[in-house]
Design a protein around this motif. Sequence first.
Motif, PDB file in Angstrom:
ATOM      1  N   THR A 205       0.610  -1.261   0.234  1.00  0.00           N
ATOM      2  CA  THR A 205       0.077   0.177  -0.054  1.00  0.00           C
ATOM      3  C   THR A 205       1.003   1.292  -0.024  1.00  0.00           C
ATOM      4  O   THR A 205       0.416   2.144  -0.560  1.00  0.00           O
ATOM      5  CB  THR A 205      -0.908  -0.135   1.185  1.00  0.00           C
ATOM      6  N   LYS A 206       1.992   1.021   0.464  1.00  0.00           N
ATOM      7  CA  LYS A 206       3.063   2.222   0.675  1.00  0.00           C
ATOM      8  C   LYS A 206       3.710   2.574  -0.477  1.00  0.00           C
ATOM      9  O   LYS A 206       3.059   2.707  -1.591  1.00  0.00           O
ATOM     10  CB  LYS A 206       3.740   2.122   2.098  1.00  0.00           C
ATOM     11  N   LEU A 207       4.966   2.554  -0.519  1.00  0.00           N
ATOM     12  CA  LEU A 207       5.776   3.129  -1.660  1.00  0.00           C
ATOM     13  C   LEU A 207       5.589   2.192  -2.775  1.00  0.00           C
ATOM     14  O   LEU A 207       5.928   2.549  -4.031  1.00  0.00           O
ATOM     15  CB  LEU A 207       7.241   3.261  -1.093  1.00  0.00           C
ATOM     16  N   ILE A 208       5.474   0.745  -2.653  1.00  0.00           N
ATOM     17  CA  ILE A 208       5.333   0.081  -3.810  1.00  0.00           C
ATOM     18  C   ILE A 208       4.033   0.507  -4.833  1.00  0.00           C
ATOM     19  O   ILE A 208       4.284   0.636  -5.795  1.00  0.00           O
ATOM     20  CB  ILE A 208       5.095  -1.456  -3.304  1.00  0.00           C
ATOM     21  N   ASP A 209       3.123   0.856  -4.279  1.00  0.00           N
ATOM     22  CA  ASP A 209       1.949   1.343  -4.925  1.00  0.00           C
ATOM     23  C   ASP A 209       2.462   2.844  -5.293  1.00  0.00           C
ATOM     24  O   ASP A 209       2.413   3.282  -6.446  1.00  0.00           O
ATOM     25  CB  ASP A 209       0.480   1.412  -4.197  1.00  0.00           C
ATOM     26  N   GLY A 210       2.918   3.634  -4.170  1.00  0.00           N
ATOM     27  CA  GLY A 210       3.449   4.815  -4.397  1.00  0.00           C
ATOM     28  C   GLY A 210       2.356   5.942  -4.712  1.00  0.00           C
ATOM     29  O   GLY A 210       2.853   7.286  -4.748  1.00  0.00           O
ATOM     30  N   GLN A 211       1.113   5.700  -4.842  1.00  0.00           N
ATOM     31  CA  GLN A 211       0.241   6.951  -5.361  1.00  0.00           C
ATOM     32  C   GLN A 211      -1.243   6.900  -4.470  1.00  0.00           C
ATOM     33  O   GLN A 211      -2.073   7.499  -4.840  1.00  0.00           O
ATOM     34  CB  GLN A 211      -0.137   6.655  -6.721  1.00  0.00           C
ATOM     35  N   GLY A 212      -1.081   6.281  -3.533  1.00  0.00           N
ATOM     36  CA  GLY A 212      -2.165   6.170  -2.368  1.00  0.00           C
ATOM     37  C   GLY A 212      -3.409   5.578  -3.252  1.00  0.00           C
ATOM     38  O   GLY A 212      -4.658   6.175  -2.825  1.00  0.00           O
ATOM     39  N   ARG A 213      -3.508   4.720  -3.946  1.00  0.00           N
ATOM     40  CA  ARG A 213      -4.604   4.108  -4.610  1.00  0.00           C
ATOM     41  C   ARG A 213      -5.029   2.740  -4.184  1.00  0.00           C
ATOM     42  O   ARG A 213      -6.369   2.736  -4.333  1.00  0.00           O
ATOM     43  CB  ARG A 213      -4.218   3.862  -6.175  1.00  0.00           C
ATOM     44  N   VAL A 214      -4.233   1.880  -4.001  1.00  0.00           N
ATOM     45  CA  VAL A 214      -4.851   0.313  -3.497  1.00  0.00           C
ATOM     46  C   VAL A 214      -4.085  -0.058  -2.316  1.00  0.00           C
ATOM     47  O   VAL A 214      -2.999   0.207  -1.827  1.00  0.00           O
ATOM     48  CB  VAL A 214      -4.611  -0.632  -4.738  1.00  0.00           C
ATOM     49  N   LEU A 215      -4.730  -1.057  -1.814  1.00  0.00           N
ATOM     50  CA  LEU A 215      -4.303  -1.845  -0.626  1.00  0.00           C
ATOM     51  C   LEU A 215      -3.476  -3.194  -1.183  1.00  0.00           C
ATOM     52  O   LEU A 215      -3.994  -3.793  -2.041  1.00  0.00           O
ATOM     53  CB  LEU A 215      -5.211  -2.240   0.475  1.00  0.00           C
ATOM     54  N   GLY A 216      -2.437  -3.406  -0.402  1.00  0.00           N
ATOM     55  CA  GLY A 216      -2.000  -4.772  -0.884  1.00  0.00           C
ATOM     56  C   GLY A 216      -0.583  -5.172   0.197  1.00  0.00           C
ATOM     57  O   GLY A 216      -0.208  -4.283   0.883  1.00  0.00           O
ATOM     58  N   GLY A 217      -0.381  -6.390   0.123  1.00  0.00           N
ATOM     59  CA  GLY A 217       0.533  -6.796   1.208  1.00  0.00           C
ATOM     60  C   GLY A 217       1.216  -8.117   0.401  1.00  0.00           C
ATOM     61  O   GLY A 217       0.593  -8.744  -0.423  1.00  0.00           O
ATOM     62  N   ILE A 218       2.439  -8.243   0.895  1.00  0.00           N
ATOM     63  CA  ILE A 218       3.012  -9.696   0.369  1.00  0.00           C
ATOM     64  C   ILE A 218       4.186  -9.958   1.497  1.00  0.00           C
ATOM     65  O   ILE A 218       4.867  -9.296   2.035  1.00  0.00           O
ATOM     66  CB  ILE A 218       3.855  -9.364  -1.033  1.00  0.00           C
ATOM     67  N   THR A 219       4.562 -11.648   1.338  1.00  0.00           N
ATOM     68  CA  THR A 219       5.550 -11.964   2.229  1.00  0.00           C
ATOM     69  C   THR A 219       6.384 -12.898   1.271  1.00  0.00           C
ATOM     70  O   THR A 219       5.813 -13.626   0.700  1.00  0.00           O
ATOM     71  CB  THR A 219       4.917 -12.965   3.358  1.00  0.00           C
ATOM     72  N   VAL A 220       7.543 -12.628   1.304  1.00  0.00           N
ATOM     73  CA  VAL A 220       8.395 -13.321   0.372  1.00  0.00           C
ATOM     74  C   VAL A 220       9.482 -13.972   1.074  1.00  0.00           C
ATOM     75  O   VAL A 220       9.974 -13.347   2.147  1.00  0.00           O
ATOM     76  CB  VAL A 220       8.856 -12.552  -0.835  1.00  0.00           C
ATOM     77  N   GLY A 221      10.297 -15.109   0.769  1.00  0.00           N
ATOM     78  CA  GLY A 221      11.284 -15.730   1.545  1.00  0.00           C
ATOM     79  C   GLY A 221      11.499 -17.222   1.065  1.00  0.00           C
ATOM     80  O   GLY A 221      11.408 -17.605  -0.090  1.00  0.00           O
ATOM     81  N   ARG A 222      11.896 -18.078   2.378  1.00  0.00           N
ATOM     82  CA  ARG A 222      11.986 -19.193   2.056  1.00  0.00           C
ATOM     83  C   ARG A 222      11.141 -20.193   1.648  1.00  0.00           C
ATOM     84  O   ARG A 222       9.803 -19.981   2.119  1.00  0.00           O
ATOM     85  CB  ARG A 222      12.544 -19.887   3.299  1.00  0.00           C
ATOM     86  N   ALA A 223      11.083 -20.721   0.533  1.00  0.00           N
ATOM     87  CA  ALA A 223      10.002 -21.875  -0.046  1.00  0.00           C
ATOM     88  C   ALA A 223       9.101 -22.575   1.004  1.00  0.00           C
ATOM     89  O   ALA A 223       7.829 -22.664   0.834  1.00  0.00           O
ATOM     90  CB  ALA A 223      10.490 -22.526  -1.295  1.00  0.00           C
ATOM     91  N   ASP A 224      10.127 -23.279   1.813  1.00  0.00           N
ATOM     92  CA  ASP A 224       9.275 -23.985   2.864  1.00  0.00           C
ATOM     93  C   ASP A 224       8.181 -23.277   3.651  1.00  0.00           C
ATOM     94  O   ASP A 224       7.156 -23.749   4.141  1.00  0.00           O
ATOM     95  CB  ASP A 224      10.223 -24.925   3.676  1.00  0.00           C
ATOM     96  N   LEU A 225       8.880 -22.093   4.192  1.00  0.00           N
ATOM     97  CA  LEU A 225       8.115 -21.269   4.870  1.00  0.00           C
ATOM     98  C   LEU A 225       6.810 -20.680   4.273  1.00  0.00           C
ATOM     99  O   LEU A 225       5.523 -20.726   4.847  1.00  0.00           O
ATOM    100  CB  LEU A 225       8.620 -20.383   5.749  1.00  0.00           C
ATOM    101  N   ILE A 226       6.972 -20.150   3.032  1.00  0.00           N
ATOM    102  CA  ILE A 226       5.888 -19.662   2.170  1.00  0.00           C
ATOM    103  C   ILE A 226       4.724 -20.852   1.885  1.00  0.00           C
ATOM    104  O   ILE A 226       3.573 -20.409   1.694  1.00  0.00           O
ATOM    105  CB  ILE A 226       6.691 -18.951   0.727  1.00  0.00           C
ATOM    106  N   ARG A 227       5.072 -22.097   1.773  1.00  0.00           N
ATOM    107  CA  ARG A 227       4.291 -23.141   1.579  1.00  0.00           C
ATOM    108  C   ARG A 227       3.434 -23.075   2.610  1.00  0.00           C
ATOM    109  O   ARG A 227       2.030 -23.316   2.437  1.00  0.00           O
ATOM    110  CB  ARG A 227       4.879 -24.540   1.520  1.00  0.00           C
ATOM    111  N   GLU A 228       3.718 -22.783   3.958  1.00  0.00           N
ATOM    112  CA  GLU A 228       2.862 -23.052   5.095  1.00  0.00           C
ATOM    113  C   GLU A 228       1.928 -21.850   4.995  1.00  0.00           C
ATOM    114  O   GLU A 228       0.706 -21.942   5.157  1.00  0.00           O
ATOM    115  CB  GLU A 228       3.820 -23.058   6.266  1.00  0.00           C
ATOM    116  N   ILE A 229       2.544 -20.643   4.744  1.00  0.00           N
ATOM    117  CA  ILE A 229       1.810 -19.444   4.534  1.00  0.00           C
ATOM    118  C   ILE A 229       0.848 -19.381   3.468  1.00  0.00           C
ATOM    119  O   ILE A 229      -0.445 -18.914   3.765  1.00  0.00           O
ATOM    120  CB  ILE A 229       2.617 -18.260   4.293  1.00  0.00           C
ATOM    121  N   TYR A 230       0.976 -19.937   2.363  1.00  0.00           N
ATOM    122  CA  TYR A 230      -0.097 -20.196   1.065  1.00  0.00           C
ATOM    123  C   TYR A 230      -0.994 -21.077   1.679  1.00  0.00           C
ATOM    124  O   TYR A 230      -2.343 -20.738   1.477  1.00  0.00           O
ATOM    125  CB  TYR A 230       1.033 -20.826  -0.018  1.00  0.00           C
ATOM    126  N   LEU A 231      -0.773 -22.074   2.340  1.00  0.00           N
ATOM    127  CA  LEU A 231      -1.860 -23.424   2.836  1.00  0.00           C
ATOM    128  C   LEU A 231      -2.742 -22.400   3.757  1.00  0.00           C
ATOM    129  O   LEU A 231      -4.038 -22.542   3.822  1.00  0.00           O
ATOM    130  CB  LEU A 231      -1.189 -24.371   3.447  1.00  0.00           C
TER     131      LEU A 231
END
Length: 390
Positions: A205-231
């Motif tokens: 929502t902050k600098l990645i959008d950069g224009q105050g338009r939309v909400l969004g979030g993301i988590t990135v990193g180790r594939a095994d941990l992301i798998r748990e977060i995805y499920l």
Amino acid sequence: MGNKNFETNAIRTQTERSQFSEHSTPLYLTSSFVFEDAEEMRASFSEEKQRNVYSRYANPNTSEFIEKICQMEGAEAGHAFASGMSAVFSTFAALLNAGDHMVSVRSVFGSTHGLFTKFLPKWNINTSYFDINDIESVAQLIQPNTKILYAESPTNPAVDILDLERLGEIAKQHNLILVIDNCFATPYLQNPIKFGADLVIHSATKLIDGQGRVLGGITVGRADLIREIYLFSRNTGPALSPFNAWVLSKSLETLAVRVDKHCENAMKVAEFLESHAKINVVKYPFLKSHPNYKIAKKQMKLGGNVVAFEVKGGIDAGRQFLDGIKLCSLSANLGDTRTIVTHPASTTHSKLSEEDRMEVGISDGLVRISVGLEAVEDVINDLEQALSQL
């Protein structure tokens, strides 16, 4: 794509072209996707076949956004969310069980603090806090059931800097998952994975959008941990909408050029404030007066767009300063093209006691300014005239 240059990857990483041979990725505003036959449907639901099934799980627009952030952060995998806080909550909810323990820096975003103090304890998940200037105390806070070490750098709203490399060493030594909120820096200025982080979280929502338009979030990193977060997320539904993912992916094409300018403007604003008679102290990572200037220079490309400063005269002066602002916006957001000014003690952190506020670096007169992309002299003139009324 395997280009080494940040800007090229940000612009040229795209979903496969459709039969219409579009130049820019189209919007995929569909809730679901169709299958050729029963076998393809079975294989897709059992995850033997990787394909889009349902937009709560994945969508071409969200997949493109995730791929770009993974490249930028040097991450193995990622998952996108409806907001920054849904990314924070889903990450902890997926990885922690009842009875687990976390260690976190004391100075965290207000909603994250609320999650740690009000909601996770309902599931018997508790958090111990270390002071921003005492990373070495982390080891004493670690218990047999400690699973995660968490921090923001730079912090919100006091713009403190933590030594990510040292946190990485401590996490590795004690076999903890190191989770870093990298929202203020963006993947352009800082890559916590290089310093030992297992997971990196962004409020897009902050600098990645950069224009105050939309909400969004993301988590990135180790594939095994992301798998748990995805499920966890697949079943609980904090999905990023395809439209917002499309907007955010397009925003990443200009992230480098925007953040360069944000940082240039913020440095000039910080220097102006530091020389002003009505200011006690200014915090900006690339000012030599910042307590952790050397660490900021080591782990960040530039200083970011957020400046914290303390006006003389406490809460009343802080309120008066906000009332004097004419050009800049008074808003809860940050990382916008428009410069935004907030006074945490009378707004976002007003429910905290003075003692609790001071513990996280929020003095009565603290003002946070998210410096935008206007002509910087206009921003400085606005701050000057507001300060002159104190």
